[in-house]
Design an enzyme around this catalytic site. Structure first.
Site, short mmCIF file in Angstrom:
data_model
loop_
_atom_site.label_atom_id
_atom_site.label_comp_id
_atom_site.label_asym_id
_atom_site.label_seq_id
_atom_site.Cartn_x
_atom_site.Cartn_y
_atom_site.Cartn_z
N ASP A 1 0.83 -1.20 0.00
CA ASP A 1 0.00 0.00 0.00
C ASP A 1 0.88 1.27 0.00
OD1 ASP A 1 -2.98 0.83 0.42
OD2 ASP A 1 -1.95 1.91 2.01
N TYR B 1 -2.50 11.53 2.39
CA TYR B 1 -3.45 11.85 1.33
C TYR B 1 -3.43 13.34 1.00
CZ TYR B 1 -4.71 7.09 2.11
OH TYR B 1 -4.63 5.73 2.21
N HIS C 1 -6.93 -7.17 0.54
CA HIS C 1 -5.95 -6.08 0.54
C HIS C 1 -4.80 -6.30 1.51
CE1 HIS C 1 -4.61 -1.99 -0.15
NE2 HIS C 1 -4.69 -1.69 1.13
#
Length: 294
Positions: free
Chosen positions: A103, A212, A273
């Site tokens: 990730d 982010y 994931h």
């Protein structure tokens, strides 16, 4: 299955960064994603500590590493984390290491590999965001999966999620169960409480959201198909991608060969994931086989 975990810190780039370490053997750095911290690797560390010197840092903004700023910050992008990683290797006196990542950590590892390929033996990725995904991030059918990336840009997002322990538990619990599609119980019970404890530490919610904030311009450029194409990574690379991952779709692995010149890529049937948490036996076997001394 348990193993002795040692905790330490280093001064790097104006901050005191935390890392966990276990085992002995060839050095292998483990880079976490979001919403994670070093502890996400503990099941894999328990299985590989007899074969490798395992080093699991908390990326800046996460876990027990410092936060870039008190409020929302754009100083938490992959270049910052790659510089911290270089400082960690120098601090430990490690000339060359392997990196296993996932990730967010996968983007950090790619940035590091492009800048410092001579410091790496091999690379390993679970469910790997990479430039070849491109505008597919923003496909209409996928927008419902990446809503959180826009929500976390809001200056009040951390205050809302952190408004109570229950709010924090609901936010992460639902996300972790949904993404761990091969084993939705992987983060249940005491594990989820450890996650809540971590993200309720001062600054940790905003610290993670800062990734982010820092990546937003690059994310928008990718969605528009306007991202500059980096040179391919030449370090030998293995990618294992959960076939059930709802947020990073395994179908998007189709262009990996354009970005990695020495590639071994395959799906992981029945996993989502978080392969390292959903099936740590299988995850550790894949990592161990790739980094096993010749």
């Amino acid at each position: 299955m348990t193993t002795a975990i040692r905790h330490d810190t280093l001064e790097a780039n104006g901050a005191r960064l935390h890392f966990a370490r276990a085992g002995s053997g060839p050095p292998l750095v483990l880079l976490h994603g979001w919403p994670e911290f070093w502890l996400t690797w503990e099941p894999v560390m328990a299985r590989l500590a007899g074969r490798f010197d395992l080093i699991a840092p908390d990326l800046r903004g996460f876990g027990d590493s410092p936060k870039p700023d008190e409020g929302p910050s754009d100083r938490a992008g992959p270049e910052v984390h790659a510089a911290d990683l270089l400082a960690l290797l120098d601090h430990l006196g490690l000339e060359r290491v392997g990196i296993a990542s996932h990730d967010v950590g996968a983007l950090v590892a790619q940035t590091f590999a492009l800048a410092h390929p001579e410091r790496l033996t091999r690379l390993f990725f679970f469910d790997c965001p990479y430039p070849g995904i491109g505008p597919r991030w923003a496909e209409p059918g996928h927008l419902a999966e990446i809503w959180y990336q826009s929500f976390q840009l809001k200056p009040w997002a951390a205050a809302l999620v952190g408004s109570s322990r229950e709010a924090c538990r609901i936010y992460f619990g639902n996300m972790l169960r949904h993404w761990a599609a091969g084993n939705p119980a992987a983060f249940d019970g005491p594990v989820l409480e450890e996650w809540v404890d971590n993200f309720l530490k001062p600054g940790n919610l905003q610290g993670g959201f800062d990734w982010y904030v820092s990546r937003n311009a690059a994310r928008i450029a990718s969605m528009r198909g306007e991202s500059p194409r980096p040179p391919p990574i030449t370090v030998p690379t293995r990618v294992r991608w959960g076939a059930l991952d709802p947020v990073l779709k395994v179908a998007w692995a189709d262009r990996l060969g354009d970005y990695f010149t020495d590639l071994d890529a395959a799906p992981l049937a029945g996993l989502g994931h978080f392969p390292h948490r959903e099936d740590p036996d299988r995850a550790a076997a894949e990592i161990g086989a790739w980094f096993a001394p010749a």
